[in-house]
Design a protein around this motif. Structure first.
Motif, short mmCIF file in Angstrom:
data_model
loop_
_atom_site.label_atom_id
_atom_site.label_comp_id
_atom_site.label_asym_id
_atom_site.label_seq_id
_atom_site.Cartn_x
_atom_site.Cartn_y
_atom_site.Cartn_z
N ARG A 36 60.87 -58.54 27.04
CA ARG A 36 61.62 -59.65 26.46
C ARG A 36 62.26 -59.33 25.11
NH1 ARG A 36 58.75 -64.99 26.10
NH2 ARG A 36 60.89 -65.67 25.92
N ILE A 37 61.95 -58.20 24.51
CA ILE A 37 62.47 -57.88 23.17
C ILE A 37 63.98 -57.62 23.26
CG2 ILE A 37 62.09 -55.40 23.22
CD1 ILE A 37 61.00 -55.66 20.37
N ARG A 38 64.69 -58.02 22.23
CA ARG A 38 66.14 -57.87 22.21
C ARG A 38 66.52 -56.45 21.80
NH1 ARG A 38 67.00 -63.37 19.01
NH2 ARG A 38 66.75 -64.79 20.75
N LYS A 39 67.58 -55.96 22.40
CA LYS A 39 68.07 -54.61 22.11
C LYS A 39 68.53 -54.50 20.65
CE LYS A 39 69.90 -50.63 23.61
NZ LYS A 39 69.12 -49.49 23.95
N THR A 40 69.12 -55.56 20.11
CA THR A 40 69.58 -55.50 18.72
C THR A 40 68.39 -55.37 17.76
OG1 THR A 40 69.61 -57.92 18.65
CG2 THR A 40 71.67 -56.80 19.21
N HIS A 41 67.29 -56.03 18.08
CA HIS A 41 66.10 -55.94 17.23
C HIS A 41 65.52 -54.53 17.27
CE1 HIS A 41 62.61 -57.28 15.01
NE2 HIS A 41 61.83 -56.78 15.96
N ASN A 43 67.18 -51.74 17.85
CA ASN A 43 68.09 -50.88 17.08
C ASN A 43 67.92 -51.08 15.59
OD1 ASN A 43 69.13 -49.72 19.39
ND2 ASN A 43 70.79 -51.21 19.55
#
Length: 63
Positions: A36-41, A43
């Motif tokens: 569920r973690i966001r790709k932007t987070h 990066n």
């Protein structure tokens, strides 16, 4: 099937099953959080140690 395991448990085997369940629950929770973690987070957190300007230290700040 699980009833057969639980009928013949001695004292120490309960701890083994409890530790197995704790491990499985922890592993499943971590796997769900990773999915569920966001790709932007990811990066942003990955770039933190490389960027010096994001952390303000007392040496860099003007008083």
């Amino acid at each position: 099937m699980f009833k057969q395991f639980t009928e013949h448990l001695s004292g120490n085997q309960i701890y083994l099953l409890a530790s197995l369940w704790i491990f499985l629950v922890f592993f499943i929770v971590v796997a769900v959080l990773l999915v569920r973690i966001r790709k932007t987070h990811v990066n942003y957190m990955g770039g933190l140690p490389l960027e010096d300007n994001l952390i303000s230290s007392p040496q860099n700040s003007k008083l």
